[in-house]
Structures are given as C-alpha cells and as structure tokens.
Design an enzyme around this catalytic site. Structure first.
Site, PDB file in Angstrom:
ATOM      1  N   SER A 113       0.805  -1.215   0.000  1.00  0.00           N
ATOM      2  CA  SER A 113       0.000   0.000   0.000  1.00  0.00           C
ATOM      3  C   SER A 113       0.841   1.271   0.000  1.00  0.00           C
ATOM      4  O   SER A 113       1.667   1.474  -0.870  1.00  0.00           O
ATOM      5  CB  SER A 113      -0.946  -0.041   1.197  1.00  0.00           C
ATOM      6  OG  SER A 113      -1.886   0.981   1.092  1.00  0.00           O
ATOM      7  N   HIS A 114       0.657   2.072   1.047  1.00  0.00           N
ATOM      8  CA  HIS A 114       1.306   3.380   1.115  1.00  0.00           C
ATOM      9  C   HIS A 114       2.713   3.290   1.688  1.00  0.00           C
ATOM     10  O   HIS A 114       3.399   4.295   1.784  1.00  0.00           O
ATOM     11  CB  HIS A 114       0.459   4.291   2.001  1.00  0.00           C
ATOM     12  CG  HIS A 114       0.138   3.613   3.298  1.00  0.00           C
ATOM     13  ND1 HIS A 114      -0.780   2.599   3.380  1.00  0.00           N
ATOM     14  CD2 HIS A 114       0.667   3.750   4.530  1.00  0.00           C
ATOM     15  CE1 HIS A 114      -0.822   2.156   4.628  1.00  0.00           C
ATOM     16  NE2 HIS A 114       0.051   2.837   5.346  1.00  0.00           N
ATOM     17  N   ASP A 277      -2.600   6.664  -3.241  1.00  0.00           N
ATOM     18  CA  ASP A 277      -1.433   6.067  -2.602  1.00  0.00           C
ATOM     19  C   ASP A 277      -0.753   5.018  -3.480  1.00  0.00           C
ATOM     20  O   ASP A 277      -1.077   4.880  -4.668  1.00  0.00           O
ATOM     21  CB  ASP A 277      -1.837   5.444  -1.260  1.00  0.00           C
ATOM     22  CG  ASP A 277      -2.711   4.221  -1.440  1.00  0.00           C
ATOM     23  OD1 ASP A 277      -3.440   4.163  -2.452  1.00  0.00           O
ATOM     24  OD2 ASP A 277      -2.660   3.319  -0.584  1.00  0.00           O
ATOM     25  N   ASP A 279      -0.937   1.789  -3.961  1.00  0.00           N
ATOM     26  CA  ASP A 279      -1.717   0.803  -4.724  1.00  0.00           C
ATOM     27  C   ASP A 279      -3.075   1.334  -5.185  1.00  0.00           C
ATOM     28  O   ASP A 279      -3.904   0.571  -5.682  1.00  0.00           O
ATOM     29  CB  ASP A 279      -1.903  -0.479  -3.904  1.00  0.00           C
ATOM     30  CG  ASP A 279      -2.679  -0.245  -2.617  1.00  0.00           C
ATOM     31  OD1 ASP A 279      -2.618   0.863  -2.075  1.00  0.00           O
ATOM     32  OD2 ASP A 279      -3.368  -1.172  -2.156  1.00  0.00           O
ATOM     33  N   ASP A 281      -5.714   2.666  -3.564  1.00  0.00           N
ATOM     34  CA  ASP A 281      -6.994   2.508  -2.869  1.00  0.00           C
ATOM     35  C   ASP A 281      -7.318   3.682  -1.942  1.00  0.00           C
ATOM     36  O   ASP A 281      -8.431   3.794  -1.458  1.00  0.00           O
ATOM     37  CB  ASP A 281      -7.095   1.160  -2.138  1.00  0.00           C
ATOM     38  CG  ASP A 281      -6.014   0.952  -1.102  1.00  0.00           C
ATOM     39  OD1 ASP A 281      -5.170   1.850  -0.931  1.00  0.00           O
ATOM     40  OD2 ASP A 281      -6.006  -0.121  -0.461  1.00  0.00           O
ATOM     41  N   ARG A 282      -6.346   4.544  -1.698  1.00  0.00           N
ATOM     42  CA  ARG A 282      -6.625   5.687  -0.816  1.00  0.00           C
ATOM     43  C   ARG A 282      -6.787   6.977  -1.624  1.00  0.00           C
ATOM     44  O   ARG A 282      -6.337   7.056  -2.770  1.00  0.00           O
ATOM     45  CB  ARG A 282      -5.477   5.891   0.175  1.00  0.00           C
ATOM     46  CG  ARG A 282      -5.296   4.729   1.100  1.00  0.00           C
ATOM     47  CD  ARG A 282      -4.256   5.049   2.150  1.00  0.00           C
ATOM     48  NE  ARG A 282      -4.164   3.950   3.100  1.00  0.00           N
ATOM     49  CZ  ARG A 282      -3.647   4.055   4.313  1.00  0.00           C
ATOM     50  NH1 ARG A 282      -3.148   5.205   4.716  1.00  0.00           N
ATOM     51  NH2 ARG A 282      -3.609   3.021   5.119  1.00  0.00           N
ATOM     52  N   LYS A 376     -11.422  -0.242  -1.070  1.00  0.00           N
ATOM     53  CA  LYS A 376     -11.526   1.208  -1.153  1.00  0.00           C
ATOM     54  C   LYS A 376     -10.895   1.626  -2.478  1.00  0.00           C
ATOM     55  O   LYS A 376     -10.106   0.879  -3.058  1.00  0.00           O
ATOM     56  CB  LYS A 376     -10.883   1.878   0.041  1.00  0.00           C
ATOM     57  CG  LYS A 376      -9.456   1.495   0.331  1.00  0.00           C
ATOM     58  CD  LYS A 376      -9.056   2.146   1.639  1.00  0.00           C
ATOM     59  CE  LYS A 376      -7.654   1.767   2.052  1.00  0.00           C
ATOM     60  NZ  LYS A 376      -7.657   0.695   3.059  1.00  0.00           N
TER      61      LYS A 376
HETATM   62  C1  G16 Z   1      -4.239   1.300   8.312  1.00  0.00           C
HETATM   63  C2  G16 Z   1      -5.467   2.170   8.463  1.00  0.00           C
HETATM   64  C3  G16 Z   1      -6.713   1.369   8.157  1.00  0.00           C
HETATM   65  C4  G16 Z   1      -6.603   0.725   6.784  1.00  0.00           C
HETATM   66  C5  G16 Z   1      -5.320  -0.058   6.713  1.00  0.00           C
HETATM   67  C6  G16 Z   1      -5.061  -0.619   5.359  1.00  0.00           C
HETATM   68  O1  G16 Z   1      -4.302   0.237   9.214  1.00  0.00           O
HETATM   69  O2  G16 Z   1      -5.537   2.710   9.753  1.00  0.00           O
HETATM   70  O3  G16 Z   1      -7.837   2.208   8.231  1.00  0.00           O
HETATM   71  O4  G16 Z   1      -7.686  -0.121   6.549  1.00  0.00           O
HETATM   72  O5  G16 Z   1      -4.221   0.780   7.012  1.00  0.00           O
HETATM   73  O6  G16 Z   1      -4.994   0.387   4.414  1.00  0.00           O
HETATM   74  P1  G16 Z   1      -4.214   0.115   3.075  1.00  0.00           P
HETATM   75  O7  G16 Z   1      -4.859  -1.080   2.481  1.00  0.00           O
HETATM   76  O8  G16 Z   1      -4.386   1.376   2.262  1.00  0.00           O
HETATM   77  O9  G16 Z   1      -2.824  -0.115   3.533  1.00  0.00           O
HETATM   78  P2  G16 Z   1      -3.496   0.230  10.575  1.00  0.00           P
HETATM   79  O10 G16 Z   1      -3.755  -1.116  11.143  1.00  0.00           O
HETATM   80  O11 G16 Z   1      -2.061   0.521  10.213  1.00  0.00           O
HETATM   81  O12 G16 Z   1      -4.072   1.359  11.372  1.00  0.00           O
END
Ligand code: G16
Length: 543
Positions: A113-114, A277, A279, A281-282, A376
């Site tokens: 992801s990010h 971000d 990938d 999704d954000r 998302k």
């Molecule tokens: C964080 C965010 C969550 C999100 C997750 C995954 O998780 O706080 O709301 O669902 O990232 O996001 P992505 O798929 O964009 O990486 P955490 O557990 O680090 O708080």
C-alpha cells in the site's frame, strides 16, 4: 514442464495484518518465504481446480519476481487460468474490479500500500475472495494456521512468463492471460459517473491537479483524467510509476503529499487537488487552500450520492470504521438509512456490501469506496468529487462548509507515533485496559468520561466476533479518544490516537482542528501516560 514438490519448513510470523502480509522485501526474498505463504493460500481456499485467479500488484520492487513465482505455483496447484495485469500491474481497486467482472475464484494482490518501496523497504501480499474483497478473518486465520505447519509447496518448472504484452501464454495446463490494467477499471468508472459533465467542467476555467506519487495510479489517472475526460496534459503530477515510488512515501496525507499540498496552498492554487497512494486505494481531497478530512469526505459523498448517475436511486446504507468520525452517522440519520460501525480494515465492509446492507463505506485513513468493487478506491473517490463539483458548480470549501451548517462539524484528528518500541506500546495498551473501571466519572477540563471499552464487533451477516479492536474513551458530551496499534507497520509499533468532538454551533466551525481538540489531546497523553511508556511527546504524523 514438470511440477516440482519442494519440502519446506514454516517461517515464523506469517500472520496477515490489517491488510494482508506485509514485511520488508528482504524477508520476502528469503528462499521459500513467499512460496510458503502462497502455498498456504492455495491449500486453504477450497477447490479452485480449473478456475481463474487474478494476479497483479502496485509495481513496487519485487513485484515482478513475486508474480513469476505465483504464476508457476498457480499452474502447479491446478488453476485453469490466471488474468494478470500487463507488466504485473493492477491497482488494488482495479484487481477487485477484474475479479468481479470475470467471476474469478479469487485474486492475489501484491502491495504494501502506502508503505515505501525499494530493496530495503516493504512488500506485501493479500488474498481477495471471489466477491473481489479482502479475505474475511476466517480465511486469513486459516491461511495463517496453514503457514505454521506447511511442509511442502508445488511449483511448475518453467521459464519466466513474458508479461509485457497483452496476450495468452500456456504454461502446463494453465493459461496466463495478460490484460490491460486500466481498461476494465476505466469502463467501470464510466458506467458510474457522468463523464460528459466532468469533461465539461474540466474544459472551462476549473483547474485541478492529481498527484499519483510515482505509484500505481499514474497510468490510471492519465488515461481517465487526461485522455478520457480531457484534463490538460500535466494535470497528473508524479505520474510515472516507479518501483521505488521515486524514493517517496506514497501516503496521500498532508505530510507526505507535500508537492500537491504546496500547490494547493500556493498563490495560484488549482480549484481541486487529489492524491492517491501506492496501490491506488486511498485518496486525499483538497480544495484551493482547503483540506477535506476523509471522515467529512465520506459524509459529503453520502449526502450528495443522488447527484451521481451510479447512485441516483439512493444508497442502501453506510459503514465506517470505528475510529472514523461520526460525520457520516448524521447523514445516515437524515437519510433514514442504516449506519454500521466496523473495526479498522476494509475486510469488514465486504459482508455488509454483499448483503446489500451498505453502498458507501469509508475509513478515516483516506479510504473511501462503494459496492462497485470490494476495496476502497482512490480514483473513484476523486471522480465522485469531480462529478459533484460538475453538478453543483461551487467550490470544495463551499460544499464542506454548507455541509457543516446542515449537519454540524465533527472536529477530528489522528496522531500517529511511528516506530515506537513494540513492547512499550503493548504495555501502554495493557495499562489503558487496566483503567477501564477507574476512568468513568473523571473529568478532563469540562469533559467527563462516560465509559471506556475495547471495541468488539459482531458481524451482522455471519455473526463472527472480532474483539480487541481499539480502546475507546467516551465522554459524556459525545467526544471521544481512541487508542489502537497499527496492524500494517513493519518496524516496531505505530501507536494511533484518534480524537473527535462534535460542534453544532456554526459560529464555532471555523477553528483549527488541533486547537478545537487541544484539551482532548492533552487528556489522551494523561490517560495513556504515553510519554512515560514510549518516550514520545510529539506525534510523527498528524492528520
Ligand atoms: C491502516 C489504516 C486502516 C486501513 C489499513 C489498510 O491500518 O488505519 O484504516 O484499513 O491501514 O490500508 P491500506 O490497504 O491502504 O494499507 P493500521 O492497522 O495501520 O491502522
């Protein structure tokens, strides 16, 4: 082409976190590491023989190597066909779209992801089920259990498969079909939004910028915004996808999307700014000199959904993760629809969408989406805003301020303390739990603690229970502080503190969020003894 069975032993800690398995690239590069996890997935997801798997990732370092392993193992394990994005690329929402459109058995999405990318940075993998959404907890737990006792994996002995061109290659009994990563997704977007209205908006004085942060949405945004919707060349900044994301941290927030933020707060700021971000999704949404919090954005999309062709019939319900502000709850109340509060992580929305209980959902962490896919979706949120702007023809700031007038304002902020010692972080959480009985009745300034708990969720569809999802300190005036540890980090622990209060009086809507929440921020430090446990007094990131 022989199927080889290799014996192996388990690796420790292959438990998928909030969004799949995320580790340093070097961890994934250990011989057999990725193979163990992939075989564990194939071992527990049921009978997929002859069916279709979707594979793609955000293009980060190690994406290509991982995909070759996954394809060869898919063939050895009996999949009939794999759909893979050209060059191994599929944004997370596009992967979800492809899984649904071609009725695949499931998909493997490669992304952290990010999180930053590169040889010394992060990599990740997650399994999505046939609905297109992240595997529910029952499946991820089964995958984890399998990683603990795996003893062999199967792989087809074959040369690497060419992924640069659209077309079909046969390996063993399986077809590998390389697809354009953007086409199916762009078609889906066209079916939801009024592209003519957006095109007209973009052909006038209206100016926008989209920051792809050198990550996967570059090609998606260039095709959709610049080619299909006629936005001027250069609308997409940092649009060249790189395997190290240009050395940046592709997290669309006020700290990391610096170039866009400077532009949007600069002298000739565009009317609309957005970023996505690693990938895709954000999303982050900005107006000229104006930031829209993700929680407000979700509420505003819900309130304006009927303006969008894909949602003219209204929305079935909404859902938000527990730490997300309650702004959307007020919209749901007015619309007379249900609002669900789930634990953090997109996987909890899947059942609600499959059961048609909700149409829109979102998280405070810059994630918004709808039932059009089961992830998302960054570019979708950007198009949603553009469609609203094309219909309403007022500024982003006006839309948000009008919204506050009507519904009140939820002041909201998240403070992240990254790279904290993991043991210290756990100790702080244990200390907080030990105070559940003692805190109610205590006052912090004007605010009196009403209740404390550790959030637990019973899925209304399958009745599964997820407990220990974040500590809530709820005040009598409706404000709250939430403490939780991140489930996506790869180094130490990240402590997240979420702070929220509600202000009905329009005279008091103009404050800076940190100022409006300052007494709660102070209370959070006192209640948790954060500094004593972690040695930290200032957050790493404030959103
Ligand atoms: C964080 C965010 C969550 C999100 C997750 C995954 O998780 O706080 O709301 O669902 O990232 O996001 P992505 O798929 O964009 O990486 P955490 O557990 O680090 O708080």
């Amino acid at each position: 082409m022989a199927v080889i069975i290799k014996s192996t032993t388990p690796f420790e800690g292959q438990r998928p976190g909030t969004s799949g398995l995320r580790k340093k690239v070097k961890v994934f590069q250990q011989p057999g590491y990725l193979e163990n996890f992939v075989q564990s997935v194939y071992d527990v997801i049921g009978d997929f023989s002859g069916s279709t798997l979707v594979v793609g990732g955000d293009g980060r370092y190690y994406n290509k190597e991982a995909i070759q392993i996954i394809l060869k193992m898919a063939a050895a394990n009996g999949f009939g066909r794999v759909l893979v994005g050209r060059d191994g690329i599929l944004s997370t929402p596009a992967a979800s779209c492809v899984i649904r459109k071609y009725e695949a058995y499931g998909g493997l999405i490669l992304s952290a992801s990010h999180n930053p990318a590169g040889p010394d940075e992060d990599f990740g993998i997650k399994y999505n089920i046939g609905s297109g959404g992240p595997a529910p907890e029952g499946v991820t737990e089964a995958i984890f259990a399998r990683t603990e006792n795996i003893s062999e994996y199967k792989i087809l002995e074959v040369d690497d498969i060419a992924l640069e061109k659209i077309g079909v290659t046969q390996i063993g009994e399986m077809q590998v079909e390389v697809i354009d990563p953007v086409t199916d997704y762009a078609e889906l977007m066209q079916s939801i939004f009024d592209f003519d209205a957006i095109r007209e908006l973009l052909s006038g004085d209206f100016r926008m910028a989209f920051d792809a942060m050198h990550a996967v949405t570059g090609p998606y945004a260039r095709v959709i915004l610049e080619e299909m919707l006629g936005a001027p060349d250069g609308t997409v900044i940092n649009g060249i996808a790189m395997d190290d994301f240009g050395g940046g941290h592709p997290d669309p927030n006020l700290t990391y999307a610096e170039e866009l933020v400077d532009m949007m707060y600069g002298e000739h700021a565009p009317d609309f700014g957005a970023a996505s971000d690693g990938d895709g999704d954000r999303n982050m949404i900005l107006g000229s000199h104006f930031f829209v919090t993700p929680s407000d954005s979700l509420a505003i999309l819900a309130a304006n959904a009927r303006l969008i062709p894909g949602y003219t019939d209204g929305i079935a319900g909404v859902a938000r993760s527990m730490p997300t502000s309650a702004a959307v709850d007020r919209v749901a109340e007015r619309l007379g629809i249900d609002c669900y509060e789930t634990p953090t992580g997109w996987k909890f929305f899947g059942n609600l969408m499959d059961a048609d209980k909700v149409t829109l959902c979102g998280e405070e962490s810059f994630g918004t989406g709808s039932s059009h896919v089961r992830e998302k979706d960054g570019p979708w949120a950007v198009l949603f805003w553009l469609n609203i702007l094309a219909v309403r023809r007022v500024s982003v700031e006006e839309i948000v301020k009008e919204h506050w007038m009507l519904y009140g304002r939820n002041y909201y902020s998240r403070h992240d303390y990254e790279g904290v010692d993991a043991v210290a972080a756990e100790e702080m959480m244990a200390y907080l739990r030990s105070r559940f009985e003692k805190l109610p009745g205590n006052n912090f300034g004007e605010r009196i603690v009403k209740a404390c708990d550790d959030f637990s969720y019973t899925d209304p569809v399958d009745q599964s229970v997820s407990s220990g999802q974040g500590i809530r300190v709820l005040f009598e005036d409706g404000s709250r502080i939430v403490f939780r540890l991140s489930g996506t980090g790869t180094e130490g622990a990240t402590v997240r503190i979420y702070i929220e209060s509600f202000e009905h009086d329009p005279e008091r809507h103009g404050m800076d969020a940190q100022e409006a929440l300052s007494d709660l921020i102070e209370a959070a430090a006192i209640i948790s003894r954060l500094q004593e446990f972690t040695g930290r007094s200032e957050p790493t990131v404030i959103t």
